[in-house]
Design an enzyme around this catalytic site. Structure first.
Site, mmCIF file in Angstrom:
data_model
loop_
_atom_site.group_PDB
_atom_site.id
_atom_site.type_symbol
_atom_site.label_atom_id
_atom_site.label_comp_id
_atom_site.label_asym_id
_atom_site.label_seq_id
_atom_site.Cartn_x
_atom_site.Cartn_y
_atom_site.Cartn_z
ATOM 1 N N GLY A 41 0.552 -0.880 0.125
ATOM 2 C CA GLY A 41 -0.110 0.223 0.387
ATOM 3 C C GLY A 41 0.290 1.422 -0.113
ATOM 4 O O GLY A 41 1.815 1.534 0.594
ATOM 5 N N LEU A 44 -0.860 7.558 2.630
ATOM 6 C CA LEU A 44 -0.826 8.178 3.394
ATOM 7 C C LEU A 44 0.063 6.702 4.308
ATOM 8 O O LEU A 44 1.518 7.509 4.581
ATOM 9 C CB LEU A 44 -1.402 8.633 4.202
ATOM 10 C CG LEU A 44 -1.618 10.185 3.407
ATOM 11 C CD1 LEU A 44 -2.687 11.272 4.337
ATOM 12 C CD2 LEU A 44 -0.881 10.924 3.633
ATOM 13 N N ARG A 331 -21.706 12.624 11.937
ATOM 14 C CA ARG A 331 -21.788 11.550 10.849
ATOM 15 C C ARG A 331 -22.960 10.790 11.196
ATOM 16 O O ARG A 331 -23.858 10.257 10.224
ATOM 17 C CB ARG A 331 -20.692 11.011 10.225
ATOM 18 C CG ARG A 331 -20.165 12.394 10.143
ATOM 19 C CD ARG A 331 -18.322 11.749 8.624
ATOM 20 N NE ARG A 331 -17.574 12.822 8.704
ATOM 21 C CZ ARG A 331 -16.247 12.864 7.882
ATOM 22 N NH1 ARG A 331 -15.596 11.687 7.991
ATOM 23 N NH2 ARG A 331 -15.846 13.453 7.458
#
Lengths: 638, 223, 249
Positions: A41, A44, A331
């Site tokens: 991966g 970030l 959220r």
């Protein structure tokens, strides 16, 4: 299995990380060059970890399935990154950020981890600025902040609506620099298909070159998985098409525990599905909720256009239910409230699957110019996608699967239950508990990669120095490669009637319905049966065309095969947790007015699931959560 | 660090720009000289022939003229090199190509325009420069070579005037992109001055091109 | 709507490709271009044929992975829009649509519409970074940066690396891509120090990869999904000349 010891260092909350760093073992510079680390991966977490370890002198192999390391899905994060710099002098501190995060996560994360996240946030901003990330500045030249949902201070740093992109480019460039220095070798268009264990320790991976189709072996002294979240399991999500859970799932099947599997965040301001062919739900920045009002018609079966519905026939349900936070409620709460209205039949739009996000009052009060200045890029994007001018008509928005709080179980050092296997960023379960606060995901990915792994991985490697360097000719590689090849062959030989997408879409619908914004015992039990059936059908009725070289269908099939197992575990995890917390809302556990009821007495633990084999029942391990600094309260936004 | 083989494209571009701009300066001198042809016939003859002699005898101007020849040759050679590099860079051609929709046609066809100008230049040099330098010409009243008569008689032919107008039109479009592009290549990046440069490029191109184009027509019509 | 598609099919880098005709019915205007391609691929699977390979990932215009020549234009008929953000309402019923890969000898076709843009990574490796290792950073506010400078740096840094600039360039020049990174880093105080070395190295790499020269047609700015200004190329030229004039060798 090393039990479920989180290995939290001694000392007061504030001192734990320092204490760890002081005592962590080191590898001397001459020896570092002898050691190799695989990082899967290049988002970030992955890029920052790979670059930082390479800077220390380790040899790094970095893998991504995209055509360049710069394309990892961190790139798409819009809003910003939190840090307790207190530049605004508005009462922020490391402790307050820690508290906000742990409360936002509905008290289902570890105090020590979350405190460290807040503590390291300070250095991250410094690091990014040094790399050239063009954060927003005030006219005096100092860094600017904005506020974000769920907190009372301004601690979010941002680079217009492309903060993730800018942070990622910083990490990508650091990675490219190390590649030019010969410390990193990047393998783009490579997908990890299995983890290789030798004597119970992670010592390598099997990959597939997505262009040639070749199966390759890579050995190393430690393996890092920074492969992001698995929200794409829902098919329709805000994630990239290639996002997948395969790397962590295959590690799971090799013995790594999975935690918080069913904790999945639904973003409230996504664009709704508009047709059967739709492949992606685009996110509209949450910042729109600062000026937009969310409503649905009050009348059942309303046929009029939004503009023709008078004020008194509109239901501003967030303002009604949560007067204190209103349209800026967190959220999970906003998403659930939208679903509640849509399910009750008040949804709007052609598919009756959306709610209105209305700017007419803001435009009237502030003027169109002001709104344009704040959001013109979003309004333009909205028009590009829908063909609707949102200055004149309200936007249609709808909740969409967005972020997976769950992932591989890791200890304080971010090591999974497999020795030498680390999980970073969204791929692990750790810091967000049952619900993630806005602008904390970029933070966690960066902090894991830049500031935590570069201490904890050497701490592990120091003990591995004396171990023999593993060669890829080791029988464990033979075995893993044979398994991978057999699986690929099985998929290639499927000559059924349905494409991979058919199964993915069916699974996605099922999960949205039964293991999405709200869950129930019966629904989950039904879903587990349905997923099992779907999985059987997948292996008998799948159809793949093309060859074994470059073949997107084959890539997708491997990922969907994993989703079909992971989906079942999601449901199991949701079924087992008989409480409502954060993103996990069990219909049986709610108050009379529909608010979540958490059960701290019975469920204040991390569920960590162990794979026992194909068609075997997962085994649950529990890591109790003890809270020494914060007292558990009811999350109320009323 | 990887070293590209030989000169970088950036360096080639810089030489294209520098030689091009030098030629632009020359055009100003040339068009000023041409203005003398608009004077009444007899006055024009004396003035123009005097000017021609001045240009060919002055030592400084002689040196500059060699730089000029070199510039033309270098501009052409670099253009050919870049054009070959570009073909290599492009590789396989698009089967269906509408890329032209997003840039002005003349900016994409500097090579074609340049070739037209080059052919035109051969005719032009053969008919005037070569005759003046290397052939015996009749002398005017002042005893100077009478280039004026050569020029005036040349533009009596309609086809010759048309040939010139076409060549000059090509020059005009070449300048319209070239002048501005050269400044860009040199590195003028401040938006304010870029705007100014765009304006100057337009003005320069208009004045030079119309200045040149007017002369053959004037001569043709007035005789 | 019903479409006639002419799509480039190519087995791999070494074999020749060709346009193949497809008919697709039932396309709706709110579908994205890539969803139309998905739909076509589903039909190919039903027929037992190999699907059309194309690059795509985020489908929200930011990752830079998608990119095709659609009707002869990079990313299709709209300006400043990625392929994934292009919707079928930009086309007419019965229209013939040509789809080809981005072409340049520095972008090898891998299969069908997928190309290898590794050359961009290598340009960045040559110098597109600030040499600041983890842990070396001073306090962020100790380097004040004017609001305008930060915004200008962002304008350059917004590049998504899709390669449309190269694809639309008549010379296959990577000037806009390279310039955007050079300028982003050069105008920030943190990145200024390495400018001369960086710009020289990146230009060398750009050439070594086989990209062509920039002739300032400005087509790249129109097709760039982030609308990155060609003035960055001017500034890049300036910085390059400056580095050459001041260099010791």
């Amino acid at each position: 299995m090393n039990g479920l010891n989180a290995n939290i260092p001694e000392g007061a909350l504030e001192d734990k990380w320092s204490n760890f760093k002081e005592k962590a073992k080191l590898v001397n510079p001459a020896n570092r060059q002898k050691m190799e680390v695989i990082v899967v991966g290049t988002g970030l977490a992955g890029a920052s970890c790979a670059a930082s370890l390479a800077e220390q002198g380790y040899r790094i192999k970095s893998f991504c399935f995209q055509d360049s390391a710069r394309r990892a899905h961190s790139v798409a994060a819009q809003g910003g990154v939190n840090a307790a710099k207190n530049y605004k002098n508005d009462g922020d501190s490391v402790y307050r950020m820690f508290y906000d995060t742990i409360k936002g996560g509905d008290f289902r994360s570890r105090e020590a981890n979350v405190y460290r996240l807040a503590e390291c946030s300070l250095a991250l901003i410094d690091q990014s600025v040094a790399q050239g990330v063009p954060f927003a500045r005030e006219y005096g030249g100092y860094l600017n902040n904005r506020s974000f949902g769920g907190v009372q201070v301004s601690r979010t740093f941002y680079a217009r609506g492309q903060t993730g992109q800018q942070l990622l480019l910083g990490a990508y460039q650091a990675l490219m620099r190390q590649e030019s220095l010969g410390k990193v070798k990047t393998y783009t268009r490579h997908e990890m298909l299995d983890l290789v264990l030798i004597d119970g320790k992670a010592k390598g991976i099997i990959t597939r070159d997505l262009v040639t189709g070749e199966i390759e072996r890579h050995a190393a002294d430690a393996v890092v998985l920074a492969t992001g979240g698995y929200g794409k399991i829902y098919y329709l999500s805000t994630l990239a098409m290639g996002c997948n859970g395969s790397a962590i799932w295959r590690a799971h099947k090799k013995g790594a525990l999975m935690s918080g599997v069913s904790w999945i965040q639904f973003h409230p301001t996504s664009l709704p599905q508009s047709g059967e062919q739709q492949s992606k739900l685009t996110l509209m920045s949450e910042s729109l909720r600062n000026d937009g009002r969310i409503w649905v018609p009050l009348k059942d079966g309303e046929q009029r256009e939004a503009g023709l519905i008078p004020e008194e026939e509109r239901d501003y349900y967030l303002e009604r239910r949560y007067p204190a936070f209103g349209n800026l409620s967190p959220r999970d709460i906003s998403s659930r409230a939208a679903k509640e209205r849509i399910d009750a039949g008040f949804g709007v739009g052609p598919m009756k699957n959306a709610v209105y996000l209305d700017f007419s009052r803001a435009i009237k009060a502030q003027g169109k110019a002001k709104i344009k200045e704040k959001y013109s890029n979003l309004f333009t994007m909205y028009e590009k996608i829908t063909g609707i001018n949102a200055y004149e008509q309200p936007m249609l928005i709808s909740p969409a699967a967005h972020f997976t709080m769950g992932g591989l179980w890791v200890d304080y050092q971010l090591m999974t239950s497999i020795q030498g296997l680390f999980a970073l960023g969204e791929a692990n379960f750790s810091d967000h508990g049952a619900n993630r606060l806005g602008a904390n995901s970029l933070l966690q990915a960066c902090v894991d990669g830049y500031f935590i792994a570069p201490y904890t991985i050497p701490n592990y490697l120091a003990d591995e120095l004396k171990a023999e360097r593993i060669k890829t000719s080791h029988p464990a590689f033979d075995e893993a490669e044979a398994q991978v090849k057999a699986k690929l062959q099985q998929l290639m030989e499927s000559k059924g009637n349905f494409s991979v997408d058919h199964f993915h879409k069916t699974l996605g619908k099922l999960l949205y319905d039964k293991c999405g914004l709200s869950r129930s015992k019966e629904g989950l039990q039904q879903a587990i049966e349905d997923i099992k059936a779907l999985r059987n059908k997948f292996y008998t009725d799948l159809k793949i065309t093309g060859d074994e070289h470059l073949n997107s269908e084959l890539e997708k099939a491997g990922r969907v095969a994993d989703y079909l197992e992971l989906g079942e575990l999601m449901c199991l995890d949701a079924l087992q947790r008989e409480e409502s917390c954060g993103a996990h809302f069990r219909e049986e556990y709610q108050t009379a007015d529909g608010e979540a009821v958490r059960d701290d007495e019975h469920y204040a633990y991390v569920s960590a699931w162990e794979w026992k084999g194909e068609n075997e029942q997962h085994v649950l391990h529990k890591e109790p959560l003890t809270f020494e600094r914060v007292s558990l309260t009811v999350r109320s936004y009323k | 660090m990887v070293k590209a083989k030989g000169t970088t494209t950036q360096a080639y571009k810089l030489w294209m720009a520098l030689t091009g701009l030098f030629l632009c300066v020359f055009l100003v001198i040339h068009v000023l000289g041409n203005l003398q042809l608009f004077l009444p016939a007899e006055e024009a003859r004396i003035q123009f022939n005097w000017y021609s002699q001045l240009l060919s005898n002055n030592i400084i101007i002689k040196v500059i003229s060699y730089v000029l020849y070199l510039s033309i040759i270098a501009h052409v050679i670099y253009a050919i090199i870049l054009s070959l590099k570009k073909q290599k860079a492009n590789g396989v051609k698009y089967a269906y190509d509408q890329r032209g929709a997003v840039s002005p046609w003349y900016s994409r066809n500097m090579g074609v325009l340049g070739t037209i100008i080059f052919l035109f230049l051969i005719v032009h040099l053969k008919d005037f420069w070569y005759q003046y330098k290397f052939t015996e010409l009749p002398l005017d009243a002042q005893g100077q070579k009478d280039l004026y008569t050569i020029v005036i008689s040349a533009y009596q032919e309609l086809w010759y005037v048309i040939l010139y107008e076409v060549g000059l039109l090509a020059l005009g479009f070449h300048l319209l992109h070239g002048f501005f592009s050269a400044i860009r290549t040199l590195g003028l990046y401040h938006p304010k001055y870029v705007k100014l440069a765009k304006w100057v490029a337009w003005a320069y191109t208009l004045v030079i091109t119309l200045g040149f184009m007017a002369m053959p027509i004037y001569v043709y019509l007035s005789n | 709507m019903k479409l006639n598609l002419k799509i480039w099919r190519q087995e791999n880098a070494s074999e020749k490709g060709r346009l193949v005709d497809y008919q697709l019915d039932g396309v709706t205007t709110h579908m994205s271009f890539l969803e139309m391609m998905d739909m076509l691929n589903q039909q190919l699977i039903e027929k037992g044929e190999r699907t059309i390979e194309f690059d795509h990932d985020c489908r929200e215009g930011i990752c830079g992975q998608c990119g095709m020549m659609i009707n002869g234009r990079a990313h299709g008929p709209l300006a400043n829009t990625t392929t994934c953000q292009l919707h079928m309402r930009s086309f007419k019923d019965g229209e013939t649509i040509y789809v080809e890969p981005f072409r340049s000898s520095a972008f090898t076709v891998l299969r069908d519409l997928k190309v290898d843009r590794g050359s961009f990574d290598r340009i960045i490796q040559a110098g597109g970074f600030i040499s600041a290792a983890t842990g070396q950073a001073p306090e962020a506010n100790s380097i004040p940066i004017a609001h305008e400078t930060a915004e200008a740096a962002f304008d350059a840094a917004a590049c998504i690396g899709c390669g449309a600039c190269v694809a639309t360039c008549k010379n296959s020049s990577a000037a806009l891509f390279t310039a955007a990174k050079v300028v982003h880093l050069a105008i920030l105080p943190q990145g200024k120090l390495e400018t001369a070395k960086r710009v020289d190295a990146m230009v060398q790499q750009m050439d070594a990869e086989g990209f062509g020269h920039c002739s300032n047609t400005e087509a790249c700015e129109v097709e760039c999904p982030q609308g990155i200004s060609v003035l960055h190329i001017a500034r890049f030229n300036f910085l390059y000349h400056q580095s050459r004039l001041m260099s010791k060798t």
